[in-house]
Design a protein around this motif. Structure first.
Motif, mmCIF file in Angstrom:
data_model
loop_
_atom_site.group_PDB
_atom_site.id
_atom_site.type_symbol
_atom_site.label_atom_id
_atom_site.label_comp_id
_atom_site.label_asym_id
_atom_site.label_seq_id
_atom_site.Cartn_x
_atom_site.Cartn_y
_atom_site.Cartn_z
ATOM 1 N N UNK A 16 0.830 -1.205 0.000
ATOM 2 C CA UNK A 16 0.000 0.000 0.000
ATOM 3 C C UNK A 16 0.864 1.254 0.000
ATOM 4 N N UNK A 17 1.951 1.234 0.766
ATOM 5 C CA UNK A 17 2.835 2.406 0.820
ATOM 6 C C UNK A 17 3.568 2.599 -0.509
ATOM 7 N N UNK A 18 3.945 1.493 -1.141
ATOM 8 C CA UNK A 18 4.615 1.585 -2.446
ATOM 9 C C UNK A 18 3.671 2.161 -3.498
ATOM 10 N N UNK A 19 2.424 1.712 -3.466
ATOM 11 C CA UNK A 19 1.451 2.209 -4.430
ATOM 12 C C UNK A 19 1.200 3.699 -4.222
ATOM 13 N N UNK A 20 1.019 4.092 -2.971
ATOM 14 C CA UNK A 20 0.801 5.520 -2.679
ATOM 15 C C UNK A 20 1.937 6.359 -3.224
ATOM 16 N N UNK A 21 3.155 5.857 -3.092
ATOM 17 C CA UNK A 21 4.314 6.588 -3.595
ATOM 18 C C UNK A 21 4.254 6.755 -5.114
ATOM 19 N N UNK A 22 3.773 5.728 -5.802
ATOM 20 C CA UNK A 22 3.711 5.806 -7.269
ATOM 21 C C UNK A 22 2.556 6.678 -7.753
ATOM 22 N N UNK A 23 1.604 6.987 -6.854
ATOM 23 C CA UNK A 23 0.429 7.772 -7.246
ATOM 24 C C UNK A 23 0.547 9.250 -6.886
#
Length: 396
Positions: A250-257
């Protein structure tokens, strides 16, 4: 044909189309009875045909009148053979959604595959342009990696040592001891590959690269933690390793968004009777005791009640409340100290003879059969039922 339940272990081999439809209509009526919200208008639900995923699709459609695309992998009916329950659930949802003037289309296929991702992406482009929310509620025991072709199979095992405790055969009510050998070899890696966060991130990366995610887009994946009673076989076992990976993703995805102000969340949900949870040793006994306590306290929720509260109190909040690990905790009522203390006391007393009095095994069994469209109030199971039901918005 007259359709009756035929069970094998923790699964039912038949499903009743009328019962499944009534279940869906009951959930829709529940959401209609609640206040509407200015929530998402275009929603993709991956794993949309049963449990939390189905409830999420219903809540999206009927709380904020969202257009929904549902993705699932279900068995269609054949003459004389019923479809899987998720097929009938999806047919019932789309039938009612279309009647109510709501956009609803579905794709039946392997969500892990590049082909289904491409098909879904094209449907979003053609019909919706962009999506506001993606719900990731995929529950599968196996995954074929879309790039390497490697096939992974998840396992339900403790890590580091044999697990021994009581469980219940919910068909017979027999409480008995069970032992599960610890994971070995590639068990952890394989389970993480199936149930971890890699596929979730693949979805988001592809949709984001194609420009079909709206500004301030949100994505939510579902997880579970549970009590100390079940942690050895669940949260500290192979499945727990996969859930840890999912939550870290979830944290990785947030970073990419960051480019669109998007956010990824994991919602930790309550223990409920689902096709997946029925397969986990110890969980049926725990749930039967938990149901008893939570019903007595007046705080019991099924899938639709849980998801309605998630959408109303969490996802649409200006500042979404999170725990110290950055997770949404909609399991808060289950994990209340007083609830868990009572369950622990009952656990010590749980035997075949005492369970009918101290637990809610009948409630567990009813919920289990409801998953397949059986034992649903108001349905005449002595009448012929048409097994050949189509999903109105199913894409070829």
């Amino acid at each position: 044909m007259i359709i009756e339940p035929r069970t094998r272990g923790f699964i039912c081999l038949t499903a009743h189309p009328v019962g499944c439809e009534q279940n869906v209509l009951n959930q829709i009526d529940y959401i209609k009875s609640k206040s509407k919200t200015d929530g998402p208008k275009k929603v993709l639900v991956i794993g949309a045909s049963t449990g939390f995923g189905l409830a999420s699709r219903i809540a999206s459609a009927y709380k904020s009148y969202a257009a929904t695309i549902g993705l699932f992998f279900e068995k269609p009916p054949k003459e004389g053979r019923t479809a899987s329950p998720g097929w009938y659930n999806s047919a019932a949802f789309e039938k009612q959604a279309h009647k109510d003037g709501l956009y609803a289309k579905s794709i039946n296929g392997d969500a892990f595959s590049n082909e289904v991702k491409a098909q879904t992406l094209q449907l979003i482009k053609d019909d919706l342009g962009q999506i506001d929310v993606l719900i990731y509620s995929l529950a599968s025991p196996v995954r074929t990696h879309p790039d390497s072709g490697e096939r992974f199979k998840s396992v339900l095992k403790p890590i580091g040592g044999t697990f021994t405790d009581n469980t219940v055969d919910f068909h017979t009510g027999e409480v008995k001891e069970i032992s599960i050998e610890p994971s070995s070899g590639d068990d952890i890696k394989n389970t993480v590959a199936v149930m971890g966060g890699e596929d979730w991130k693949m979805w988001i990366d592809q949709l984001n690269a194609a420009g079909v995610l709206s500004k301030d887009f949100k994505t939510v994946a579902y997880s579970y933690i549970g009590p100390s009673l079940t942690e050895a076989v669940y949260r500290k076992g192979t499945i727990g390793a996969a859930k840890d990976d999912l939550e870290a993703t979830a944290f990785k995805i947030t970073d990419t968004l960051k480019n669109i102000g998007g956010k990824a969340y994991v919602s930790v949900n309550k223990a409920l009777v689902t096709q997946a949870s029925s397969a986990i040793p110890v969980i049926p006994l725990y749930i039967s005791l938990l149901y008893k306590v939570m019903k007595e306290e007046g705080i019991h929720e099924g899938c639709i009640e849980q998801i309605e509260r998630l959408f109303s109190e969490r996802l649409n909040a200006a500042n979404i409340p999170l725990d110290d690990a950055g997770r949404i905790r909609i399991d808060d009522w289950e994990m209340r100290d007083d609830v868990q203390a009572k369950v622990l006391e009952l656990w010590k007393e749980a035997k075949t003879e005492t369970l009918p009095q101290i637990g809610d095994l009948d409630g567990y069994k009813t919920d289990f059969f409801n998953l397949f469209g059986f034992e649903v109030a108001g349905v005449d199971y002595d009448k012929d039922a048409n097994e050949m039901i189509d999903i109105p918005g199913l894409q070829a």
